[in-house]
Each structure stands twice: as C-alpha cells, then as structure tokens.
Write a protein that holds these residues in place. Sequence first.
Motif, PDB file in Angstrom:
ATOM      1  N   PRO A 533     -13.355   5.685  -3.771  1.00  0.00           N
ATOM      2  CA  PRO A 533     -13.541   5.761  -2.249  1.00  0.00           C
ATOM      3  C   PRO A 533     -13.234   4.946  -1.192  1.00  0.00           C
ATOM      4  O   PRO A 533     -13.731   3.617  -1.622  1.00  0.00           O
ATOM      5  N   CYS A 534     -12.476   5.096  -0.143  1.00  0.00           N
ATOM      6  CA  CYS A 534     -12.397   4.040   0.949  1.00  0.00           C
ATOM      7  C   CYS A 534     -12.899   4.466   2.081  1.00  0.00           C
ATOM      8  O   CYS A 534     -11.961   5.574   2.832  1.00  0.00           O
ATOM      9  N   VAL A 535     -13.740   4.001   2.836  1.00  0.00           N
ATOM     10  CA  VAL A 535     -14.465   4.260   4.120  1.00  0.00           C
ATOM     11  C   VAL A 535     -13.187   4.328   5.312  1.00  0.00           C
ATOM     12  O   VAL A 535     -13.037   5.285   5.945  1.00  0.00           O
ATOM     13  N   PRO A 536     -12.649   2.892   5.509  1.00  0.00           N
ATOM     14  CA  PRO A 536     -11.688   3.172   6.724  1.00  0.00           C
ATOM     15  C   PRO A 536     -10.618   3.985   6.707  1.00  0.00           C
ATOM     16  O   PRO A 536     -10.192   4.422   7.538  1.00  0.00           O
ATOM     17  N   CYS A 537     -10.071   4.140   5.488  1.00  0.00           N
ATOM     18  CA  CYS A 537      -8.794   4.943   5.203  1.00  0.00           C
ATOM     19  C   CYS A 537      -9.240   6.389   5.572  1.00  0.00           C
ATOM     20  O   CYS A 537      -8.510   7.124   6.172  1.00  0.00           O
ATOM     21  N   MET A 538     -10.351   6.927   5.059  1.00  0.00           N
ATOM     22  CA  MET A 538     -10.853   8.317   5.550  1.00  0.00           C
ATOM     23  C   MET A 538     -10.933   8.303   7.011  1.00  0.00           C
ATOM     24  O   MET A 538     -10.524   9.461   7.400  1.00  0.00           O
ATOM     25  N   CYS A 539     -11.837   7.510   7.534  1.00  0.00           N
ATOM     26  CA  CYS A 539     -11.976   7.373   8.945  1.00  0.00           C
ATOM     27  C   CYS A 539     -10.897   7.362   9.909  1.00  0.00           C
ATOM     28  O   CYS A 539     -10.616   8.093  10.675  1.00  0.00           O
TER      29      CYS A 539
END
Length: 635
Positions: A533-539
């Motif tokens: 999971p990658c938070v910056p890319c999802m956001c």
Amino acid sequence: MEQSWNGLAARVMGAAEELLPNLDLEAVSLKDMRAKLTQHLGLDVDALEAYKAEVTQILQQTMQASAFSESLPPELCSSDRAQMVYLCTIARVLPGTLDTSDLADIQQMSREHIGNCVRDAFNDPLMEGGGRRGNANGNIVKKLAVFQEAHEDGERHFHVAVLLALERRWLPAKRTLRIRHRMASHWSSSHKQFWSAVRYGAIATCKKPVVDEAPYQWSAAGEGPWCLFEASQEPWNAHAWRQRNEKAERKRLCGESKRKAKFTKLDLTAIIVARGLKSPADVMAYAQDHGTHKMQEWVCANQRKLGEYVQEAFDWQEAREAAKLEKETEWALLCRKAEEACPYKAQGCGYAQAAQQFFAANSKTLDASELAFALRAVIVAGPSKTARCPLIVGPSNSGKTTLVLPFDHLFGHSQVFHKPALNSSFPLVNLSKNKRFLFFDDFRPIEYAQATIDVSTFLSLFNGHPFEIRQSQAFKHGNEDFAWQKGCCLTAKDKELWLPWGAVSEEDVHHMKNRTQVFTCHAVLKDLRRTEPCVPCMCQWICEGATQADARLALQSLPTIEPSLPALESIVEGLAELGARARIPKAKQEALHVELLQLGAVNVREVGVSDWKGLNAFVQLLPFEQRRFLQALSA
C-alpha cells in the motif's frame, strides 16, 4: 591581607550587582571594571589591583546569577553561539551615566516599545563595520514576551524572552540595540528552550517574589495573549525525566538528600519510552537487571497491569502528534499526503502501477474520477442520501481491496473501523472510539443483516442519522446514541450480493442499495496480491480524480427547473432570501433548489446543516460561498 579581602568581598559583590546592568560590556575591559568598582566604593585607585583573581571570580558569579550571564568580555562568558532562544535584559541607566553618554532613558518606555526594538534588532541587525545584514526570511522573531521589573527606588528595567524561527547570534542584536536604539542590553544564552526564558519573568520565586502582572506578548502568528503559566512549564521528555530521577537517587544514596525513595507510573512511562521497552517481559527484565529496589518492588506489585502500562506509555509519547492530527480534518490530511513524494518511486511504486492497471482494465464499467468524487464527498461530509457510501463490487482477485487498502495507513489502523465479526453481540461498540474512517472489506450486507448489523441500523449508519449502539449492560447504563458522519468505503464480491433471504425482504434490499453508490469492476488481476500500500499515490489519484470530476461538471450546463414548475420562491420557501443574504449566484441557487425538490423539501427551515452539507450543489460552492451560506442559516 586575607582579613582585608574578607572585609571587602561583600562590598565588591554588592557594587558589582549595582554596576554591571549599566555597563556596555562590549566596550569595557576587566581593568576598567575594577576601576569602576573602586570608584563606586570610594577606595584608593589601586585598592583592588592586588585582588584581581578574587574580583574576577565575583564578577563571574554575579553575571552567572543574573539574566546576562553570556555578556562580554570573553574572559567572563562563553562563546557567542547561534541559538533560537534568548533572554535579553534592557538595563536602567544610572543618573551619572545618563548625563555623560548617549544612552536613552528607558524609564518612560512601554513594554511594547521595548518589544518592537528587540524585534527590529533581530530582523534588521547592524553588523560589524556598520553594515546591515538584512533578513531574507522576513520576520525572524517567532514569539517574545516583555516583563517589566522595578528596583527599590522605583526605577525599572525590562526582561525580554525571545523565541526565533531560525538560529541567530545575539551580538548583532546587542549592537543594533546599542547604536540604533541607544539601549544597554545584556544577553543570556543559558536558556535552551522558550519555557525557561518565560519562566524567568513570569514565575515568582523566593529571590524574586514580585513579577510583572501585565507583560507584553507578541507572536508572528498573530495569536492573542497566551497563558504565561502554561508557557513557562517544562515540556515532558522521557530522557530528561529519567535522568532527573537518577540524579535524585544518587543524591539520596550519598546522603545529600533526605527524600525517601519512590517510584511512580510516570517514572515507569519515562523508562519504557527512553529505553524502548516493548512488552511486559521487557519491563520485568529491565527492572530485574537495572532497576532500583523501589522500581523492582513497584513492577512486581503491578505485574498483571504491565501490558496496559506499556501501551499507555507509547500513547503518552505519541499524544502530541495525535493531538495535531485530530485538529486536521480527514480531507485536509488526505490532501496533505497527496503532496508528499512516493516513498517507492525510486524502485517503481507497485501500488501506482496496480491502480493504473485496475482503472485501465475496468474503464468500461468504472470511472476513476467518479469514484474519487464519491470518496471526497463522503470524506468531507459523511454519508447521506446525496453523498452515498462508495461500494466497490467485483470478483475475487480483481484488485478492489488493493485499491483502497491504503486508507488503513492514511488514518492509522487503530483509527479505522473495520468489519465486525459475524454474530457479534456488540458489533459497533468500537465505532465511537475515536475512529476517523469506516472500511468494510469483503462486506456481505444481507448476511450481516440477519444477526449482526440489522437493516435499520445499516440504513441509519450509511445515511448519517442517529442510532443506538448496543453495549454490554454489565459496564454501561444503556446503549449509546451515535451518528456516523465521517468517511466510509465498502468492498464486496458481486455474486448474489443483494439476494434477499431470511429477515431481509426485497424492499429492505432496495433501501439498502440506495445507501450505497456501486462501482463495478469485472477484470481479474491475480498479480496484485503482494502490492505494498502507498498512501501518497492513493491520495494523489483521489485528489486528481475529484478535480477532473469538478471540471467536467463545470463544463456541463447547470440543471434548470421545468417550465411547468412554479417560481423558485413559491416552491422551496425561503431559499431565494437565503441565497440573496449569502450572495450566492442565481445558477447555484437553482442547483440547490433542484436537489431540495428531489428530497421533498418545501421550506428551508426543515433542512438541517448536515442536510445542506450533504448536497452535491453545496459541495460545488466555493469555500467562502459555503461560509456565507452557513452564516446566513444561523442569522
């Protein structure tokens, strides 16, 4: 000679305390100081020359005990090192010195004027040779407090506690105060944190029982007067607390202190945090190998609670950061994370590739911008009839969970409410415990409606309406009233998802489906199982997709009222007046009107604030338009 010096020592110390605040220590030498002391005491010219070492020691002690322990000359002080906190003393000028120098008389100056001069000295300092440094960073002073203190004869001097935004030396500021503002100042760099400098002026002590009752306060952020008592308290630090206790224990063991040995939970917290103890076994092992007798006794007596104490210790450590996050809205947090760089960009972000592959494979049935728009709407205002909960439906291994799993990392696993266990007696009891997001993965609403989350609770939960959370009556005195008004997202397998059975009828299914906005994916992508999971890319894809949806809506023509409908004012009463007071454009009023008609509203008084925030037309209002509209509602 020894008796002669013993008789002079007290007089020299008293004279030093009187003279030092009024001397420009940048321009005076030790010899000059001895001469001034001699003159002040009425002694012969060379009376103190035989006691140079003793006089120097008295001068050092006097300056170290004062607020200007770091002033010149260098024989008496430490180096002028750059730091962010200083305590500056603006000294009074004795009448004789005032008549023979260009120093200004500070007796008629206000605290605010003193504070402005100190700010100017840091923001635009004079350098050696008369040049001006300039300040490319704007206002270098972050905070300051000016305290006025009176002498026995009624004359006064000032102490200024200064907090800078960047590290700076104090010599240029001292030079600027002396040349530009004609003030004699003394500087202490022994204060390493702002609380210590504030405490010197704000807290009364035995030696200084009277403090300023009306100090001047200033901050670059423009905040109002802050509580000086709170600002003068030392922030808790695990290492400092542990070291303080160790020092006190050493004094007790060698007989320097009569304090009895003690050990408290806060002492344990400091040791857990400072030493990184992760479990009860770690704590017991440390106590056995390195703890004092009192610690061993305390840990043994509280052995059964050590698990709770370890968790509470790290909650205590993370409280400052947690408090900052609580003040930030969920959407603001998501936008802030979208601006961060991807941590996996160098080696190629697997999540970014997976998201791109997911949307490309399902482009015929699922629009990324529509999903992003729905997620933003529900995160900003919570679920409602006009901001329904996104439900991503598809077969196994389609990547639907992978796409939204970073929400766990965005808000923190402990602050996301996950799917409760089937047939749980109290399935939603943790929902009210500081949760910031609801994420039900692989959720089967019909099966859960049989005995876990009944239909009526489901409808209220995903509509933002109040309902009661079942709780154990062994510990509570009734169920808790609650309404979920934060973000949510569901995923589910598409096969027989809405097939009615058991206690759920077809009509129930119809109402439950109306609480969700379904996004269907059909492609199977088996190679996504190990995606990190990658938070910056999802956001980033959520923010970009929501912006694209906004642009697409702006290009479309706004909905108009059917010609057969009566005028706006005669259908939804009060809307036209409300829009006029809030200065909302007519076209946007019409968009609000259409949505209210669809909900069956006849008067704006029956529409609550949460209802307004749930309207898509309200979300499309500009930020200041929303603010004026809400102010008009309460007028």
